[in-house]
Design a protein around this motif. Structure first.
Motif, PDB file in Angstrom:
ATOM      1  N   VAL A 350      -7.035  10.234 -12.617  1.00  0.00           N
ATOM      2  CA  VAL A 350      -5.666  10.648 -12.959  1.00  0.00           C
ATOM      3  C   VAL A 350      -5.013  11.342 -11.768  1.00  0.00           C
ATOM      4  CG1 VAL A 350      -4.297  12.168 -14.432  1.00  0.00           C
ATOM      5  CG2 VAL A 350      -6.128  10.805 -15.433  1.00  0.00           C
ATOM      6  N   PHE A 351      -5.784  12.224 -11.095  1.00  0.00           N
ATOM      7  CA  PHE A 351      -5.250  12.951  -9.947  1.00  0.00           C
ATOM      8  C   PHE A 351      -4.875  12.003  -8.804  1.00  0.00           C
ATOM      9  CE2 PHE A 351      -6.249  14.912  -5.803  1.00  0.00           C
ATOM     10  CZ  PHE A 351      -5.259  15.896  -5.773  1.00  0.00           C
ATOM     11  N   LEU A 352      -5.796  11.117  -8.436  1.00  0.00           N
ATOM     12  CA  LEU A 352      -5.522  10.200  -7.327  1.00  0.00           C
ATOM     13  C   LEU A 352      -4.440   9.185  -7.694  1.00  0.00           C
ATOM     14  CD1 LEU A 352      -9.138   9.510  -5.996  1.00  0.00           C
ATOM     15  CD2 LEU A 352      -7.382  10.958  -4.966  1.00  0.00           C
ATOM     16  N   GLY A 353      -4.360   8.845  -8.982  1.00  0.00           N
ATOM     17  CA  GLY A 353      -3.341   7.889  -9.408  1.00  0.00           C
ATOM     18  C   GLY A 353      -1.924   8.390  -9.238  1.00  0.00           C
ATOM     19  N   GLN A 354      -1.757   9.724  -9.117  1.00  0.00           N
ATOM     20  CA  GLN A 354      -0.429  10.301  -8.928  1.00  0.00           C
ATOM     21  C   GLN A 354       0.021  10.293  -7.473  1.00  0.00           C
ATOM     22  OE1 GLN A 354       1.541  11.390 -11.566  1.00  0.00           O
ATOM     23  NE2 GLN A 354      -0.082  10.417 -12.745  1.00  0.00           N
ATOM     24  N   VAL A 355      -0.872   9.934  -6.552  1.00  0.00           N
ATOM     25  CA  VAL A 355      -0.534   9.949  -5.133  1.00  0.00           C
ATOM     26  C   VAL A 355       0.301   8.709  -4.810  1.00  0.00           C
ATOM     27  CG1 VAL A 355      -1.427   9.950  -2.773  1.00  0.00           C
ATOM     28  CG2 VAL A 355      -2.649  11.189  -4.584  1.00  0.00           C
ATOM     29  N   PRO A 356       1.512   8.868  -4.263  1.00  0.00           N
ATOM     30  CA  PRO A 356       2.333   7.687  -3.931  1.00  0.00           C
ATOM     31  C   PRO A 356       1.755   6.941  -2.726  1.00  0.00           C
ATOM     32  CG  PRO A 356       3.427   9.723  -3.245  1.00  0.00           C
ATOM     33  CD  PRO A 356       2.209  10.137  -4.007  1.00  0.00           C
ATOM     34  N   VAL A 357       1.461   5.667  -2.904  1.00  0.00           N
ATOM     35  CA  VAL A 357       0.906   4.851  -1.822  1.00  0.00           C
ATOM     36  C   VAL A 357       1.635   3.528  -1.659  1.00  0.00           C
ATOM     37  CG1 VAL A 357      -1.419   5.835  -1.895  1.00  0.00           C
ATOM     38  CG2 VAL A 357      -0.835   3.925  -3.410  1.00  0.00           C
ATOM     39  N   TYR A 358       2.390   3.121  -2.673  1.00  0.00           N
ATOM     40  CA  TYR A 358       3.101   1.847  -2.593  1.00  0.00           C
ATOM     41  C   TYR A 358       4.459   2.054  -1.915  1.00  0.00           C
ATOM     42  CZ  TYR A 358      -0.398   0.440  -6.005  1.00  0.00           C
ATOM     43  OH  TYR A 358      -1.577   0.197  -6.641  1.00  0.00           O
ATOM     44  N   ARG A 359       4.915   1.028  -1.225  1.00  0.00           N
ATOM     45  CA  ARG A 359       6.175   1.116  -0.500  1.00  0.00           C
ATOM     46  C   ARG A 359       7.196   0.134  -1.064  1.00  0.00           C
ATOM     47  NH1 ARG A 359       6.151   4.266   3.881  1.00  0.00           N
ATOM     48  NH2 ARG A 359       4.116   5.008   4.622  1.00  0.00           N
ATOM     49  N   THR A 360       8.441   0.528  -0.930  1.00  0.00           N
ATOM     50  CA  THR A 360       9.539  -0.323  -1.377  1.00  0.00           C
ATOM     51  C   THR A 360       9.806  -1.421  -0.337  1.00  0.00           C
ATOM     52  OG1 THR A 360      11.198   1.061  -0.300  1.00  0.00           O
ATOM     53  CG2 THR A 360      10.571   1.646  -2.549  1.00  0.00           C
ATOM     54  N   ALA A 361      10.737  -2.304  -0.649  1.00  0.00           N
ATOM     55  CA  ALA A 361      11.077  -3.370   0.289  1.00  0.00           C
ATOM     56  C   ALA A 361      11.658  -2.809   1.587  1.00  0.00           C
ATOM     57  CB  ALA A 361      12.085  -4.323  -0.365  1.00  0.00           C
ATOM     58  N   GLU A 362      12.245  -1.595   1.507  1.00  0.00           N
ATOM     59  CA  GLU A 362      12.806  -0.972   2.705  1.00  0.00           C
ATOM     60  C   GLU A 362      11.755  -0.246   3.528  1.00  0.00           C
ATOM     61  OE1 GLU A 362      13.997  -0.519  -0.357  1.00  0.00           O
ATOM     62  OE2 GLU A 362      15.661  -1.947  -0.203  1.00  0.00           O
ATOM     63  N   GLY A 363      10.503  -0.154   3.015  1.00  0.00           N
ATOM     64  CA  GLY A 363       9.433   0.506   3.747  1.00  0.00           C
ATOM     65  C   GLY A 363       9.202   1.944   3.357  1.00  0.00           C
ATOM     66  N   ALA A 364      10.022   2.498   2.454  1.00  0.00           N
ATOM     67  CA  ALA A 364       9.847   3.884   2.025  1.00  0.00           C
ATOM     68  C   ALA A 364       8.778   3.959   0.938  1.00  0.00           C
ATOM     69  CB  ALA A 364      11.161   4.442   1.496  1.00  0.00           C
ATOM     70  N   LEU A 365       8.112   5.108   0.862  1.00  0.00           N
ATOM     71  CA  LEU A 365       7.108   5.302  -0.179  1.00  0.00           C
ATOM     72  C   LEU A 365       7.781   5.338  -1.541  1.00  0.00           C
ATOM     73  CD1 LEU A 365       4.610   7.971   1.216  1.00  0.00           C
ATOM     74  CD2 LEU A 365       4.080   5.636   0.518  1.00  0.00           C
TER      75      LEU A 365
END
Length: 591
Positions: A350-365
């Motif tokens: 649950v803790f690690l799942g809250q870490v933002p790692v995916y990026r948008t099409a513009e490259g931002a997290l």
């Protein structure tokens, strides 16, 4: 050399020599492979899901295969054949990028060979084989679950699942090899200690650990060679083959045996489960590569590659310790260790799942996709049910021993367990102690949890008195259960903050934060944030979303400390997260 004559119990001199020999042989073979690999174009080019920035030789799996072969042959010729099939499959995949169906089919064929064990004698291919001894490759842990038609496919799936789990974990320099060495070390302890020692299994585990450590001399960050799929699939398959052959202690239940198998190689299984759940939640294909594994999330929190590996190795060692406790302890310790290990893995996920790692099409997290409240409540309730059950049974195990324990488990512990769970979770709900996601636990919350545990115990006593006149119950059990339950519930509610604080102390550098709110909050926030390796660089007025994001970027902030007036759905909070800034509630930091 006198220390060689006084080795710890269960550690054999020949196994120690095998370990050292495997380390040296693997290190030398890895160096040779590193020099030869470019001539055969066994080179890994930089990929999005890897940290490497330059072409790196592969072929470390070949070096480990050469070292592993003698140990696997002595343990099981069939396991060696299966490992060779998987190894060659990985080599071809490293060169030609095989499709997932092709790889899964050949892995399944290799697992079927090991389970059938045609070279071991007495396998299903042998004339006149009987069900009791038909499958030497079948783990004893699975046979009691039902007929062989059930146990056989489960065992095959176990081989394939573990091989692919370790393959997925091989996403960072040193991760797969180090976890393999740790898991093999605990398999060795389980194989050579206890009442049912297995010397050949211990020797194979020592060679496996040595091969991984020898390769790690060239693969620890910054890596000078990769193992490739030929190495990661091989190590995963071998770990599965070692785990299913773990000796069974006298009196161990099928569930206990399965728990030992799962925990001793739990690190790669946990990583696979985390990736599957988070990708499903983010609506991303599971088979699509990405930087969303355990290692990537720890790096996103600010850890260096080497400290990230130390955390991953520590998790693998902790799970190995749980496997030892389950295997060596009595019924009470086995239950407590299994539940504690499972609960900690869920909370860590649950803790690690809250870490933002995916990026948008513009490259931002992109901010972590919010989980449905019902799912969070379900996880919280499931953790409580498991923890309260373990505490109740553990209280009996602490209070009684031997035949007395067996009697009271049958007479009162097991029959009363549904009442204990129902009473305590009901009181926890009544006192407002189900929130889905706890970022912090205040003293008032601890007092309320203690009140809930006490009231729940009183309810159980009342029911036991009405129904059985308190016959076969013990006041001491209720006292022990109350203390254990209080500690367990507080620990589960505090786990996320404890994880964050522990990882903050491992960070190599502090991170910059800004306060979104009034200027007067700056000094209070700075003092509290220092404990989490945050440096408050300034204060941003809570204006329009674009101004808040611009202010955070102006200070170079990685974290925004947001005051209570701004809720989770506030446009400014949403904008900060969309810009890749981690948002923390200022109240949680101050507490």
């Amino acid at each position: 050399m006198d220390w060689l004559l006084s080795l710890p119990a269960g550690v054999h001199l020949e196994h120690l020599l095998a370990l050292v020999g495997a380390v040296v042989a693997a290190a030398l073979a890895t160096r040779l492979t590193r020099a030869v690999a470019p001539r055969f174009d066994l080179v890994s080019r930089p990929k999005g899901e890897r940290w490497s920035q330059a072409p790196t030789p592969m072929g470390g799996g070949v070096a480990m295969m050469v070292v592993l072969a003698p140990g696997l042959w002595l343990l099981s010729p069939d396991l060696l054949v299966g490992a060779l099939i998987v190894h060659v499959l990985g080599l071809v995949d490293d060169k030609r990028n095989l499709s997932p169906p092709v790889k899964l089919v050949f892995q399944t064929v290799a697992a079927c060979w090991v389970v059938a064990a045609p070279l071991g004698g007495g396998g299903v291919l042998a004339p006149g084989a009987t069900p009791a001894g038909a499958l030497p490759g079948l783990p004893d842990a699975l046979v009691p679950l039902g007929p062989l038609v059930v146990a056989i496919p489960v065992t095959i799936a176990f081989y394939v699942g573990v091989a692919n789990s370790l393959n997925l974990l091989d996403n960072m320099d040193g991760s797969a090899a180090g976890v393999t060495a740790v898991s093999a070390a605990f398999i060795y302890l389980l194989a050579t200690g206890g009442d049912a020692a297995a010397a050949p299994l211990g020797a194979a585990a020592a060679v496996t650990a040595g091969a991984a450590l020898g390769f790690l001399t060239q693969n620890f960050p910054p890596a000078r060679i990769f193992m490739g799929d030929a190495g990661s699939l091989l190590l995963g398959f071998v770990l599965a083959g070692l785990a299913v052959r773990l000796p069974v202690e006298a009196g161990a239940s099928p569930a206990q045996r399965l728990a030992v198998m799962a925990f001793v190689i739990g690190a790669p299984l946990f990583d696979t489960a985390l990736v599957w759940v988070t990708r499903t939640n983010a609506r991303r294909p599971f088979l699509l590569g990405g930087r969303d594994h355990t290692t990537h999330r720890l790096m996103a929190l600010g850890l260096s590659p080497r400290r990230t590996l130390l955390v991953v190795y520590g998790v693998a060692a902790a799970l190995g310790g749980v496997a030892l406790a389950v295997a060596r302890g009595g019924a009470g310790l086995a239950v407590v260790a299994s539940v504690a290990g499972g609960v900690l893995l869920v909370l860590l996920g649950v803790f690690l799942g809250q870490v933002p790692v995916y990026r948008t099409a513009e490259g931002a997290l992109a901010p972590a996709r919010a989980r449905h409240p019902a799912l969070l409540y379900a996880v919280e309730l499931a953790v409580d049910v498991a923890a309260l059950s373990a505490c109740w049974l553990a209280a009996y195990a602490i209070r009684f021993e031997g035949e007395d324990l067996a009697f009271y488990l049958r007479a009162s512990a097991v029959p009363a367990l549904p009442i204990v769970i129902a009473a305590k979770v009901s009181v926890l709900l009544l006192l407002g102690l189900y929130r889905g996601f706890w970022r912090t636990v205040r003293f008032a919350d601890v007092a309320r949890i203690a009140q809930a545990v006490l009231l729940g115990s009183v309810l159980v006593v009342v029911v036991a008195t009405i129904t059985t006149r308190f016959e076969n119950y013990s006041r001491g059990v209720f006292a022990i259960d109350g203390l254990l339950s209080l500690l367990a519930i507080v620990a589960s509610r505090s786990a996320l903050r404890l994880f964050r604080g522990a990882l903050a102390r491992l960070m190599d550098q502090t991170r910059v934060a800004v306060v979104v709110g009034a200027e007067g909050l700056r000094d209070l926030a700075a003092e509290a944030a220092a404990a989490e390796r945050l440096v408050v660089a300034g204060v941003v007025a809570p204006g329009d979303p674009e101004a808040v994001v611009a202010g955070a970027r102006e200070h170079g902030a990685q974290v925004a400390l947001v005051g209570p007036p701004l809720g989770e759905d506030d446009p400014r909070v949403v904008a900060l997260r969309a810009a890749g800034v981690e948002v923390r509630r200022l109240r949680a930091v101050l507490e």
